[in-house]
Design an enzyme around this catalytic site. Structure first.
Site, PDB file in Angstrom:
ATOM      1  N   LYS A 585       0.662  -1.239  -0.532  1.00  0.00           N
ATOM      2  CA  LYS A 585       0.336  -0.116  -0.251  1.00  0.00           C
ATOM      3  C   LYS A 585       0.842   0.950  -0.360  1.00  0.00           C
ATOM      4  O   LYS A 585       1.499   1.396   0.914  1.00  0.00           O
ATOM      5  CB  LYS A 585      -0.746   0.029   1.511  1.00  0.00           C
ATOM      6  CG  LYS A 585      -1.902   1.139   1.229  1.00  0.00           C
ATOM      7  CD  LYS A 585      -2.986   1.482   2.341  1.00  0.00           C
ATOM      8  CE  LYS A 585      -2.060   1.791   3.646  1.00  0.00           C
ATOM      9  NZ  LYS A 585      -3.453   1.975   4.817  1.00  0.00           N
ATOM     10  N   ASP A 687     -11.508   2.569  12.107  1.00  0.00           N
ATOM     11  CA  ASP A 687     -12.181   2.105  11.023  1.00  0.00           C
ATOM     12  C   ASP A 687     -12.725   0.762  10.219  1.00  0.00           C
ATOM     13  O   ASP A 687     -12.127   0.521   9.252  1.00  0.00           O
ATOM     14  CB  ASP A 687     -11.628   2.939   9.352  1.00  0.00           C
ATOM     15  CG  ASP A 687     -12.307   3.286   8.275  1.00  0.00           C
ATOM     16  OD1 ASP A 687     -11.235   3.716   7.035  1.00  0.00           O
ATOM     17  OD2 ASP A 687     -13.637   3.817   8.516  1.00  0.00           O
TER      18      ASP A 687
END
Length: 839
Positions: A585, A687
């Site tokens: 990422k 999240d």
């Protein structure tokens, strides 16, 4: 000379007494008739008074304006005008005990209603009753023992009525019984081993007890039911060996014992019962699917009835070769042997089964070539040979199978070109899957003839050349997968005609050029994979490209632009001996809070070691080739994508079943419990949502993306000025008014995630407006209507009628957890420790 006749002399008083006696008898008889007549009417009116819902207004005729024999659903005898039959549908209410007054009742049909309560014991007073149909209701309790008093009862149908309490032994004392159907209840218990069924029920012709949670073994005395024609005991918890000898059941025509558990006894003679079926000349269906049968299929399979139409032995442990005698079953219309361990060649005698419409030999170890004789299956509509070891070319003779609408040859070792004859099958509309083979050459232009085909998967072969423009004429396609070839050139403009396409995967090829403009104009497109090609130019930002979870463009280094609100994750292979795949990422550092997100994730990573948390291999803080800051995280690669993909896109060919969903939720709850209670420092994820829960090869869930994580006691992401905490729909209300991130917030997010996994609906779905939310939607379904809000894929694919009650209880309990976790008040949310215990 005639004998003198006796002379009867009556006095006046005697004559008067005689007349009054006769009058008394007449009055008594009339009173009895009237009482019976009035009793019938009163019983029916009592029935009417218990009805709470009559959608078709059937009972409007039940009033004194009509004689009760003329009421809807009522039949009477011609002579005595007494009720002989009652048949009513689509009602709701309870069954009154007054029906027991209908002593002449011969047939009572109250099936396909919504009756609640219990079966009235007074029905035993209807001593003329021959037919009793109470199927498809919501009745409670057990079958009353008084039913054994119905000495004329021949047909008892009480299936799918939610009855419990076992199948009591007294029912087997009704010697007149011919038809007994008690399927789809929750009886439980076992059929007593000592019961000699057919001595007690000598007239039994129909026995159906599927889905009743029955245990024990099937009574061997069923071998003596010489009149039995229909036997279905499937979807129970029976075990042990099948000891029924079918030799005497000469009239049997249906045998369904699927999902019978043989305890994996490993006896190579599990299939010897086949020999006892040779006398069953009327047999048309033999279904022993999913029975844990072990052994070889005997040659005597060919001795079964020529009338046999359906033979289903899939999902067992059968091994050895498929006997060539299978070709003797010339009456077969369906042959299902999938998920076994058959090996060797598919016998050429299969071509003799010219009535065959459905053939499934998938997931075995068949080898050799596909027999040429398969061309003789000209009536077949479905042909599944996937997941075997078949070699050689696909025979062009398949072009003779003009009725085919579904064909699956995937996951084999087939080679050669795609035969054009296969692409010219006029009815091939449902499914064509040739993926994971060794086929070469180009896609024939004849593919344009598949104008009705909806699903085409040619992925992972060795096809080359350009993507033929003829594909644009396959206007019914909803899924097109050309992944993993060596196609070159551009995406042909003719594909713009595929306006109904939902999934397009052309990744892992050598395609080049710009991304065609028509791709961003398709409203139907749910998932687009252009990864690992050589595309160049700007990535669109509208249509499917407006949803970053709906398209993949990894490995196209010449692309630019597009949405950059999310970090674009890359799959790479480490330069090591095991060729391990990793996910990288790369953070978009110009996004607000990106630096803090990187620090938060690094900090969290140092404190996390758990099987249900995505493993971070390393991090990188450096500069790229242009001298710009570069920050990246390297994770363990999750081959099965995210839970979001499984729920909302067509990335995968199948959907999550109920057990998989429950296991995923348990994994996520376990990860949360670890983060909150078992880390050195309590961690708030911040999240939690389906796109941040990924699945490995074994479908084990891993919670990832700790970019918003907060270590309680640390100084990361504690200020409300750091930007939005969490994701809209998953973040609790208190975050929206500036409250600090807490473990209670993660519980709320977990609750919403749970409800999304179970209902298949996002919290941001358009249906949730004007005060309706996902939480409220689920809450209103508790406790009795939970099944109405569950994702259909969870139920259709896994739920069986055998476990209906258990499934509904499980669903209700699971939804209750989600609702309890997602309440507005943080202190009232369920603790994660309780969630772990309950889920």
């Amino acid at each position: 000379m005639k004998s003198p006749q006796p002379t009867i002399c009556l006095s006046a008083s005697s004559l008067i007494s005689f007349l009054f006696y006769g009058l008394g008898i007449t009055c008594l008889t009339s009173a009895t008739v009237y009482a019976s007549y009035g009793g019938n009417e009163m019983a029916l009116l009592s029935f009417k008074s218990r009805i709470t819902h009559d959608p078709y207004k059937v009972l409007t005729s039940w009033n004194h304006s009509f004689q009760f024999c003329n009421w809807s659903g009522i039949s009477c005898g011609k002579r005595h005008k007494r009720v002989t039959a009652v048949q009513l549908f689509s009602f709701q209410g309870t069954i009154p005990h007054e029906l027991g007054r209908l002593s002449s009742l011969g047939g009572l049909g109250l099936h396909i209603n919504k009756f609640t309560g219990v079966i009235p014991t007074n029905l035993s007073h209807c001593y003329n009753l021959e037919d009793l149909w109470l199927a498809l209701n919501n009745l409670a309790g057990s079958i009353p023992k008084e039913m054994s008093l119905l000495s004329k009862l021949s047909r008892l149908v009480i299936r799918e009525s939610k009855l419990t309490g076992g199948i009591s032994h007294f029912l087997w004392n009704i010697t007149t019984m011919e038809w007994f159907d008690a399927s789809g209840n929750q009886f439980g218990g076992s059929i007593p081993d000592t019961l000699d069924i057919c001595n007690q029920l000598p007239n039994l012709e129909f026995l159906q007890l599927w889905g009743n949670e029955l245990t024990g073994v099937l009574p061997p005395s069923l071998s003596n039911c010489s009149k039995l024609g229909y036997l279905e005991m499937s979807d129970n918890n029976f075990g042990g060996k099948l000891t029924i000898d079918f030799s005497n059941l000469r009239d049997i025509y249906i045998i369904k014992l699927h999902s019978y558990n043989f305890h994996g006894c490993g006896d190579a003679n599990d299939m010897t019962f086949i020999d006892s079926l040779k006398n069953c000349t009327r047999l048309i269906t033999l279904n022993h699917y999913n029975c844990s049968l072990t052994g070889v299929l005997p040659i005597s399979i060919g001795n079964l009835s020529h009338r046999l139409s359906i033979l289903a032995l899939g999902d067992n442990h059968l091994f050895g070769s498929l006997p060539s005698s299978i070709g003797s079953l010339v009456g077969l219309t369906a042959l299902e042997l999938k998920h076994n361990r058959f090996k060797g060649k598919i016998p050429t005698t299969i071509g003799k089964l010219q009535k065959l419409q459905y053939l499934d030999l998938a997931s075995n170890q068949f080898s050799g070539t596909i027999p040429y004789a398969i061309r003789n299956l000209s009536l077949s509509t479905e042909l599944c040979l996937d997941s075997n070891k078949l070699e050689g070319h696909i025979p062009s003779s398949l072009g003779n199978c003009k009725e085919l609408n579904k064909l699956n040859f995937s996951h084999n070792r087939l080679s050669g070109n795609v035969p054009k004859q296969l692409l010219q099958l006029p009815l091939l509309s449902n499914f064509l899957d040739l993926s994971y083979n060794r086929m070469s050459g180009s896609i024939p232009s004849e593919i344009k003839d598949l104008k009705m085909l909806s699903y085409l998967d040619l992925s992972y072969n060795n096809l080359s050349g350009t993507i033929t423009s003829s594909l644009g004429e396959c206007i019914s396609l909803t899924m097109l997968n050309l992944r993993g070839h060596i196609f070159q050139g551009i995406i042909p403009s003719s594909l713009s005609s595929l306006r109904g396409l939902r999934v397009l995967d052309i990744s892992q090829n050598k395609l080049s050029g710009k991304i065609p403009q028509f791709l961003d104009k398709w409203n139907s497109l749910e998932f687009l994979n252009l990864s690992f090609n050589d595309f160049e130019g700007e990535v669109p930002v509208v249509g499917v490209f407006a949803n970053t979870s709906a398209f993949w463009i990894l490995g196209n280094n010449k692309l630019c632009g597009g949405l950059v609100t999310l970090d674009s994750v890359y799959k790479e292979i480490l330069d090591s001996d095991d060729d391990r795949c990793v996910a990288i990422k790369v953070l978009h550092l110009h996004n607000r809070g990106a630096h803090k997100s990187f620090l938060a994730e690094c900090e969290a990573w140092q404190n996390i070691r758990h099987r249900n948390v995505l493993k971070t291999i390393t991090s990188c803080s450096s500069v790229d080739f242009q001298g710009n800051d570069l920050k990246a995280m390297v994770y363990e690669f999750m081959s099965n994508g995210s839970v979001h993909d499984w729920l909302h896109s067509s990335t995968f060919n199948s959907k999550l079943n109920l057990l998989q969903r429950i296991n995923i939720l348990r994994d996520v709850a376990t990860a949360l419990d670890y983060l909150q209670n078992r880390c050195q420092t309590t961690i708030v994820h911040g999240d939690l949502k389906p796109s941040n829960v990924t699945l490995d090869d074994d479908m084990v869930a891993h919670v990832g993306d700790f970019g918003l994580a907060r270590l309680l006691g640390a100084y990361l992401n504690q200020s409300s000025s750091a930007g939005v905490k969490g994701t809209i729909g998953y973040a609790p209300l208190e975050y929206g008014i500036g409250s600090e991130m807490t473990s209670c917030g993660d519980i709320y997010s977990f609750g919403i995630l749970l409800l999304e996994v179970m209902t298949g609906k996002k919290p941001t779905d358009n249906m949730f407006s004007e005060g309706l939310s996902l939480h409220k939607f689920a809450y209103m379904a508790l406790p009795d209507h939970v099944i109405d809000v569950i994702d259909n894929d969870a139920i259709v694919m896994q739920s069986t009628e055998a476990n209906a009650r258990k499934v509904e209880e499980c669903l209700a309990a699971t939804i209750k957890i989600g609702v309890s976790c997602s309440v507005d008040s943080p202190p009232q949310r369920m603790k994660i420790e309780i969630v772990i215990h309950e889920v």
